[in-house]
Design a protein around this motif. Structure first.
Motif, PDB file in Angstrom:
ATOM      1  N   ARG A   1      -7.378   1.111   7.403  1.00 32.73           N
ATOM      2  CA  ARG A   1      -6.884   2.450   7.069  1.00 32.73           C
ATOM      3  C   ARG A   1      -6.477   2.506   5.608  1.00 32.73           C
ATOM      4  O   ARG A   1      -6.775   3.464   4.887  1.00 32.73           O
ATOM      5  N   PHE A   2      -5.777   1.473   5.196  1.00 32.07           N
ATOM      6  CA  PHE A   2      -5.332   1.395   3.811  1.00 32.07           C
ATOM      7  C   PHE A   2      -6.510   1.453   2.841  1.00 32.07           C
ATOM      8  O   PHE A   2      -6.487   2.193   1.856  1.00 32.07           O
ATOM      9  N   MET A   3      -7.561   0.724   3.174  1.00 32.92           N
ATOM     10  CA  MET A   3      -8.716   0.682   2.276  1.00 32.92           C
ATOM     11  C   MET A   3      -9.437   2.030   2.240  1.00 32.92           C
ATOM     12  O   MET A   3      -9.928   2.441   1.191  1.00 32.92           O
TER      13      MET A   3
ATOM     14  N   THR B   1      -2.633 -11.138   7.118  1.00 37.73           N
ATOM     15  CA  THR B   1      -3.714 -10.511   7.878  1.00 37.73           C
ATOM     16  C   THR B   1      -4.949 -11.408   7.914  1.00 37.73           C
ATOM     17  O   THR B   1      -5.559 -11.604   8.963  1.00 37.73           O
ATOM     18  N   VAL B   2      -5.281 -11.959   6.759  1.00 30.36           N
ATOM     19  CA  VAL B   2      -6.449 -12.828   6.660  1.00 30.36           C
ATOM     20  C   VAL B   2      -6.294 -14.054   7.554  1.00 30.36           C
ATOM     21  O   VAL B   2      -7.214 -14.438   8.283  1.00 30.36           O
TER      22      VAL B   2
ATOM     23  N   THR C   1      -7.989   4.934   2.582  1.00 27.79           N
ATOM     24  CA  THR C   1      -7.144   5.793   1.756  1.00 27.79           C
ATOM     25  C   THR C   1      -7.323   5.489   0.275  1.00 27.79           C
ATOM     26  O   THR C   1      -7.458   6.393  -0.551  1.00 27.79           O
ATOM     27  N   MET C   2      -7.351   4.213  -0.055  1.00 23.52           N
ATOM     28  CA  MET C   2      -7.501   3.841  -1.456  1.00 23.52           C
ATOM     29  C   MET C   2      -8.862   4.274  -2.002  1.00 23.52           C
ATOM     30  O   MET C   2      -8.965   4.705  -3.144  1.00 23.52           O
TER      31      MET C   2
ATOM     32  N   LEU D   1      -9.677  -3.186  -8.477  1.00 20.66           N
ATOM     33  CA  LEU D   1      -9.383  -2.682  -7.134  1.00 20.66           C
ATOM     34  C   LEU D   1     -10.653  -2.574  -6.290  1.00 20.66           C
ATOM     35  O   LEU D   1     -10.660  -2.919  -5.105  1.00 20.66           O
TER      36      LEU D   1
ATOM     37  N   LYS E   1      -6.498 -13.137  11.203  1.00 22.36           N
ATOM     38  CA  LYS E   1      -7.888 -12.843  11.543  1.00 22.36           C
ATOM     39  C   LYS E   1      -8.677 -14.134  11.779  1.00 22.36           C
ATOM     40  O   LYS E   1      -9.413 -14.258  12.763  1.00 22.36           O
TER      41      LYS E   1
ATOM     42  N   LYS F   1      -0.947  -9.172  -2.246  1.00 23.57           N
ATOM     43  CA  LYS F   1       0.310  -9.124  -1.491  1.00 23.57           C
ATOM     44  C   LYS F   1       0.136  -8.405  -0.169  1.00 23.57           C
ATOM     45  O   LYS F   1      -0.387  -7.316  -0.104  1.00 23.57           O
ATOM     46  N   GLY F   2       0.583  -9.057   0.853  1.00 21.87           N
ATOM     47  CA  GLY F   2       0.529  -8.417   2.157  1.00 21.87           C
ATOM     48  C   GLY F   2      -0.797  -8.599   2.861  1.00 21.87           C
ATOM     49  O   GLY F   2      -0.934  -8.214   4.015  1.00 21.87           O
ATOM     50  N   THR F   3      -1.796  -9.165   2.178  1.00 28.94           N
ATOM     51  CA  THR F   3      -3.091  -9.344   2.841  1.00 28.94           C
ATOM     52  C   THR F   3      -3.252 -10.759   3.403  1.00 28.94           C
ATOM     53  O   THR F   3      -4.036 -10.968   4.317  1.00 28.94           O
TER      54      THR F   3
ATOM     55  N   MET G   1     -12.947  -9.346   6.317  1.00 28.31           N
ATOM     56  CA  MET G   1     -12.540  -8.716   7.572  1.00 28.31           C
ATOM     57  C   MET G   1     -13.701  -8.550   8.552  1.00 28.31           C
ATOM     58  O   MET G   1     -13.501  -8.091   9.669  1.00 28.31           O
TER      59      MET G   1
ATOM     60  N   LYS H   1       1.593  -2.685  -2.825  1.00 25.88           N
ATOM     61  CA  LYS H   1       2.010  -3.410  -4.028  1.00 25.88           C
ATOM     62  C   LYS H   1       0.844  -3.588  -4.992  1.00 25.88           C
ATOM     63  O   LYS H   1      -0.228  -4.028  -4.625  1.00 25.88           O
TER      64      LYS H   1
ATOM     65  N   MET I   1      -5.079  -5.709  11.067  1.00 24.28           N
ATOM     66  CA  MET I   1      -6.446  -5.458  10.616  1.00 24.28           C
ATOM     67  C   MET I   1      -6.742  -3.961  10.583  1.00 24.28           C
ATOM     68  O   MET I   1      -7.371  -3.465   9.649  1.00 24.28           O
TER      69      MET I   1
ATOM     70  N   GLN J   1       3.761  -3.387   1.933  1.00 21.98           N
ATOM     71  CA  GLN J   1       3.343  -4.578   1.204  1.00 21.98           C
ATOM     72  C   GLN J   1       1.940  -4.396   0.652  1.00 21.98           C
ATOM     73  O   GLN J   1       1.602  -4.917  -0.397  1.00 21.98           O
ATOM     74  N   LEU J   2       1.143  -3.650   1.366  1.00 25.10           N
ATOM     75  CA  LEU J   2      -0.228  -3.427   0.936  1.00 25.10           C
ATOM     76  C   LEU J   2      -0.303  -2.604  -0.342  1.00 25.10           C
ATOM     77  O   LEU J   2      -1.217  -2.761  -1.145  1.00 25.10           O
TER      78      LEU J   2
ATOM     79  N   TYR K   1       1.822   2.893   5.328  1.00 24.25           N
ATOM     80  CA  TYR K   1       1.483   1.497   5.525  1.00 24.25           C
ATOM     81  C   TYR K   1       2.699   0.614   5.370  1.00 24.25           C
ATOM     82  O   TYR K   1       3.720   1.027   4.869  1.00 24.25           O
TER      83      TYR K   1
ATOM     84  N   GLU L   1      -4.515  -1.643  10.156  1.00 22.62           N
ATOM     85  CA  GLU L   1      -3.748  -1.121   9.031  1.00 22.62           C
ATOM     86  C   GLU L   1      -4.487  -1.353   7.711  1.00 22.62           C
ATOM     87  O   GLU L   1      -4.551  -0.459   6.861  1.00 22.62           O
ATOM     88  N   LEU L   2      -5.031  -2.521   7.564  1.00 21.46           N
ATOM     89  CA  LEU L   2      -5.769  -2.841   6.346  1.00 21.46           C
ATOM     90  C   LEU L   2      -6.998  -1.944   6.179  1.00 21.46           C
ATOM     91  O   LEU L   2      -7.291  -1.469   5.078  1.00 21.46           O
TER      92      LEU L   2
ATOM     93  N   MET M   1     -11.427  -4.695  -2.908  1.00 22.04           N
ATOM     94  CA  MET M   1     -11.718  -4.068  -1.614  1.00 22.04           C
ATOM     95  C   MET M   1     -13.029  -4.589  -1.028  1.00 22.04           C
ATOM     96  O   MET M   1     -13.137  -4.770   0.179  1.00 22.04           O
TER      97      MET M   1
ATOM     98  N   MET N   1     -12.176  -7.974   0.457  1.00 19.78           N
ATOM     99  CA  MET N   1     -11.407  -7.843   1.690  1.00 19.78           C
ATOM    100  C   MET N   1     -12.293  -7.373   2.841  1.00 19.78           C
ATOM    101  O   MET N   1     -12.147  -7.832   3.976  1.00 19.78           O
TER     102      MET N   1
END
Lengths: 112, 112
Positions: free
Chosen positions: A96-98, A13-14, A100-101, B94, A17, A8-10, B105, B8, A91, B5-6, B2, A93-94, B98, B101
């Motif tokens: 940064r998100f990754m 972006t994909v 953090t995760m 997960l 890109k 969801k939400g990717t 990217m 989720k 991109m 949506q990411l 973020y 944001e994605l 990643m 993704m």
DNA sequence: TGCAATATATCGCTATGCAATGTATTAACA
DNA sequence: TGTTAATACATTGCATAGCGATATATTGCA
């Protein structure tokens, strides 16, 4: 394939890109490319793909042109100026998100 | 923060991971820990947190016990055997997600 | 002829997140 | 003492997003 909730939400972006790196692509082509580049891990279903293309076109991130291929009308999508900005934002944001995760997923027993 | 949506689909994984590493935690504590460990990037809102805890308890991944703290009743959650398995599955998923993704990217102009 | 691949589209359902709102306790402080 | 902030839990109702199922039509191949 993943539990789908993760995707969801990717998708947007994909797609942004891909279209940022290619002059123009049509829906089916996009879905094949995603499948290819993800080594079969991600298969963008039609029920998701086409609504997204329509939506992002409405929002001004993409533009569409019809091209006749034999008797078939193919819908080519290309990215707009606004779409290019959006692609960069998404991109980043994605990424940064990754990060953090990744941080959150580090083993962490008894550090606190 | 973020575009939400990411996030989720990641909340459950994050919560399972925390409870897999800590004997027991209560809701507020979990939200603070997530905020801390993500360096403020992720703030689990109550409207998301509590429903998830209830749901995962119903599903048998967590169990809850009430503990009196002064006049207050605190609800401690701990992970079950099923929850531990689920945690492993989710975390692996997960990680795989990643990696994929990251692959997608990568800059890729004109490779095809 | 018939099947698979190509190509696009839409309906309706599900899952999820979360802002807003409410309640109550506890701690700090002016 | 009164007030504010932090602690702690909870629920309602709305919005978003994905996508299975289904439909249609063309093209290529055996």
């Amino acid at each position: 394939m993943y539990s789908s909730q993760l995707l969801k939400g990717t998708y947007q972006t994909v797609i942004l890109k891909l279209l940022n790196e290619n002059k123009r692509m049509y829906g089916y082509e996009i879905s094949q490319r995603v499948k290819e580049e993800s080594k079969g891990e991600i298969q963008l279903p039609e029920g998701s793909l086409y609504p997204i293309l329509h939506k992002m076109t409405e929002e001004g991130f993409l533009k569409m042109e019809k091209v006749n291929i034999g008797r078939r009308v193919r819908r080519y999508y290309s990215i707009t100026t606004a779409g290019t900005s959006e692609a960069v934002v998404r991109m980043e944001e994605l990424e940064r998100f990754m990060s953090t995760m990744k941080l959150l997923m580090q083993p962490n027993t008894g550090t606190a």
